[in-house]
Design a protein around this motif. Structure first.
Motif, PDB file in Angstrom:
ATOM      1  N   GLY A 120       0.812  -1.209   0.000  1.00  0.00           N
ATOM      2  CA  GLY A 120       0.000   0.000   0.000  1.00  0.00           C
ATOM      3  C   GLY A 120       0.845   1.259   0.000  1.00  0.00           C
ATOM      4  O   GLY A 120       0.530   2.234  -0.691  1.00  0.00           O
TER       5      GLY A 120
ATOM      6  N   GLU B 193      -6.661  -3.946  -3.922  1.00  0.00           N
ATOM      7  CA  GLU B 193      -7.054  -3.912  -2.517  1.00  0.00           C
ATOM      8  C   GLU B 193      -8.160  -4.921  -2.209  1.00  0.00           C
ATOM      9  O   GLU B 193      -8.190  -5.523  -1.130  1.00  0.00           O
ATOM     10  CB  GLU B 193      -7.515  -2.508  -2.148  1.00  0.00           C
ATOM     11  CG  GLU B 193      -6.400  -1.475  -2.164  1.00  0.00           C
ATOM     12  CD  GLU B 193      -6.891  -0.124  -1.669  1.00  0.00           C
ATOM     13  OE1 GLU B 193      -7.931  -0.085  -0.977  1.00  0.00           O
ATOM     14  OE2 GLU B 193      -6.240   0.881  -1.973  1.00  0.00           O
TER      15      GLU B 193
ATOM     16  N   ARG C  78      -7.987  -7.708   0.762  1.00  0.00           N
ATOM     17  CA  ARG C  78      -8.938  -7.789   1.872  1.00  0.00           C
ATOM     18  C   ARG C  78      -9.594  -9.162   1.954  1.00  0.00           C
ATOM     19  O   ARG C  78      -9.747  -9.735   3.031  1.00  0.00           O
ATOM     20  CB  ARG C  78     -10.012  -6.706   1.722  1.00  0.00           C
ATOM     21  CG  ARG C  78      -9.549  -5.310   2.119  1.00  0.00           C
ATOM     22  CD  ARG C  78     -10.737  -4.386   2.289  1.00  0.00           C
ATOM     23  NE  ARG C  78     -11.519  -4.271   1.051  1.00  0.00           N
ATOM     24  CZ  ARG C  78     -11.310  -3.356   0.117  1.00  0.00           C
ATOM     25  NH1 ARG C  78     -10.337  -2.464   0.269  1.00  0.00           N
ATOM     26  NH2 ARG C  78     -12.063  -3.302  -0.964  1.00  0.00           N
TER      27      ARG C  78
END
Length: 286
Positions: free
Chosen positions: A258, A270, A274
């Motif tokens: 990130g 992302e 996740r």
């Protein structure tokens, strides 16, 4: 294996044997040494490898057999490989404890480096031990730090996708009790994490920052705090511990990736990160 003959005296005796043998073979035109023993930067110790390059007019003869290394001393074990320039290479442990990595290189390679510049290996440091034709004398001086730069957007995205792809397999294999396979996949994520640690350090410190190779000296070149987090990324040989280490690996990778993405304006998956990190919280039921 004896450890009593790895002091500096025997080290120089080994080099003397190599040079005496090389001088007796007309095809060998130059001998170079690389690695910590050539850099003389204080990192070599009694058990450091000897990284020896033999520049020859007939490299193929050394690919056929490794019997030639016996002329340098009694051999404990010898492994033949292909070197970085499609050349014969041989990794040898001698009975006295000396270890030597030999690269048998076409002599033309010296002229190429003299004309085109040093590759990353030689840029870090080299020592000319023998130079029959004077070609090695024309090599540029080593800077001690090979050039390095952060990735481009495509390289970054590809590595991130590969990391999350590998990490996503772990709960499945662990649920099946396939611990060996899971550890293999887990190690692949560690190799990808290493690359991200390198890119993160280059992003923090600039393209001139020396990130070395294969994790060497990572404690010194990684960004502050990274080294201290690495123990948690490794687990034992149980499903629970592998999963715990995988979570720590994924968390660290996501944080570093990130930061690199934000600094360079790179796209970062992302959503995949996740989802995979959530899947590492518990094993699926079969």
């Amino acid at each position: 294996m004896s450890s009593t003959n790895t002091d500096s005296t025997n080290t120089e005796e080994f080099v003397a044997r190599v040079l005496a043998w090389a001088r007796s073979r007309p095809d060998i035109r130059a001998v170079l040494r690389t690695g910590s023993r050539a850099r003389r930067d204080g990192t070599a110790d009694a058990v450091s490898d000897h990284d020896i390059e033999l520049y020859t007019t007939g490299p193929d003869r050394y690919a056929e057999s490794g019997e030639w290394v016996a002329a340098l001393g009694p051999v404990l074990v010898s492994v033949g490989l292909e070197g970085p320039w499609d050349n014969p290479a041989r990794l040898v442990f001698f009975e006295d404890g000396v270890k030597a990595d030999f690269q048998v290189v076409p002599v033309e390679r010296l002229s190429e480096m003299a004309a085109d510049g040093l590759d990353d290996l030689h840029e870090r440091g080299y020592e000319v031990l023998l130079d029959h034709d004077g070609t090695a004398a024309r090599l540029p001086a080593a800077t001690g730090t090979p050039p390095a730069a952060p990735p481009d957007a495509g390289e970054f995205l590809e590595l991130c996708e590969e990391f999350w792809f590998e990490a996503a397999h772990l709960p499945r294999y662990l649920a099946r009790g396939e611990l060996w396979v899971a550890k293999s996949r887990d190690w692949t994520t560690k190799e990808l994490l290493q690359t991200m640690v390198e890119w993160h350090a280059l992003t923090r410190h600039g393209a001139g920052h020396d990130v070395w190779y294969g994790g060497t000296r990572m404690r010194q070149w990684a960004a502050p705090g990274i080294w201290e987090r690495l123990p948690a990324t490794f687990g034992g040989f149980t499903a629970e511990d592998i999963l715990r280490g995988a979570r720590a690996t994924a968390d660290l990778f996501a944080e570093l990736a990130g930061e690199v993405a934000a600094a360079h304006g790179f796209p970062y998956p992302e959503g995949a990160g996740r989802a995979v990190r959530a899947a590492l919280d518990e094993l699926p039921r079969l």
